[in-house]
Design an enzyme around this catalytic site. Structure first.
Site, PDB file in Angstrom:
ATOM      1  N   ASN A  42       0.844  -1.198   0.000  1.00  0.00           N
ATOM      2  CA  ASN A  42       0.000   0.000   0.000  1.00  0.00           C
ATOM      3  C   ASN A  42       0.879   1.247   0.000  1.00  0.00           C
ATOM      4  O   ASN A  42       1.939   1.297   0.630  1.00  0.00           O
ATOM      5  CB  ASN A  42      -0.980  -0.005   1.170  1.00  0.00           C
ATOM      6  N   GLU A  55      -2.892  -4.774  -3.124  1.00  0.00           N
ATOM      7  CA  GLU A  55      -3.392  -5.702  -4.139  1.00  0.00           C
ATOM      8  C   GLU A  55      -3.437  -5.055  -5.521  1.00  0.00           C
ATOM      9  O   GLU A  55      -3.069  -5.666  -6.516  1.00  0.00           O
ATOM     10  CB  GLU A  55      -4.803  -6.188  -3.774  1.00  0.00           C
TER      11      GLU A  55
END
Ligand code: THU
Length: 132
Positions: A42, A55
Site C-alpha cells: 500500500n 493488491e
C-alpha cells in the site's frame, strides 16, 4: 502452487509499504499463470483518498508488464492481523484476474484460501457492457 512461498513474498514486500498515516502495512504477492510473481504494497497519500492498496499495486505492476493470466494472490499485514481485500480491490482483481485464489495470511502456516467469487458474488464485469 507454492502457497507458503507466495505468503513469504507478500510478507517480505511489507518492508516497503508506505503507510505513514495508518501505520497499517500491507503486502500482496500475485502469482501469474506463467509462474512469475509480482508484489505490491500500500502507498498512502497525504490527501488520504489517493491511497492505493497493495493488491491493486501488484495487479497494475503485472498488467503493465504484459501479464494477463493470474492464478492466485496472497495478502498479509505486517502486524499479522487479517487483511481481507477492500471492495475496490475485489472489483479490480475480478476485472483482470477473474476467479483467482485469494490467500489471506497471518503467517505462512496460518492462512485461509478462498476463491474471489466467494468474496465478490454477483460481480459486475465487462460481460455486462456488451449490447446487441
Ligand atoms: N489496505 C490495503 O493495502 N489493502 C486492503 O485490501 C485493505 C487496506 C491499506 C490501505 C491503507 O493504506 C491501509 O491499508 C489502511 O486502510
Amino acid at each position: 502452487m507454492d502457497v507458503q512461498g507466495l505468503i513469504r513474498a507478500a510478507y517480505a514486500a511489507t518492508l516497503h509499504a508506505r503507510a505513514p498515516y495508518s501505520g497499517f502495512k500491507v503486502g500482496a504477492a500475485l502469482l501469474c499463470a506463467d509462474g512469475t510473481v509480482y508484489t505490491g504494497v500500500n502507498v498512502e497519500s497525504s490527501s488520504y483518498g489517493l491511497t492505493i492498496c497493495a493488491e491493486r499495486v501488484a495487479m497494475f505492476k503485472a498488467l503493465s508488464e504484459g501479464r494477463d493470466k493470474f492464478q492466485a494472490i496472497a495478502i498479509i499485514c505486517a502486524n499479522r492481523t487479517w487483511c481481507p481485500p477492500c471492495g475496490a480491490c475485489r472489483q479490480v482483481l475480478w476485472d483482470w484476474g477473474r476467479d483467482l485464489d485469494v490467500i489471506l495470511a497471518k503467517d505462512e502456516n496460518d492462512y485461509q484460501l478462498m476463491k474471489l467469487s466467494a468474496l465478490l458474488p454477483h460481480a459486475f464485469d465487462n460481460g455486462y457492457l456488451i449490447h446487441d
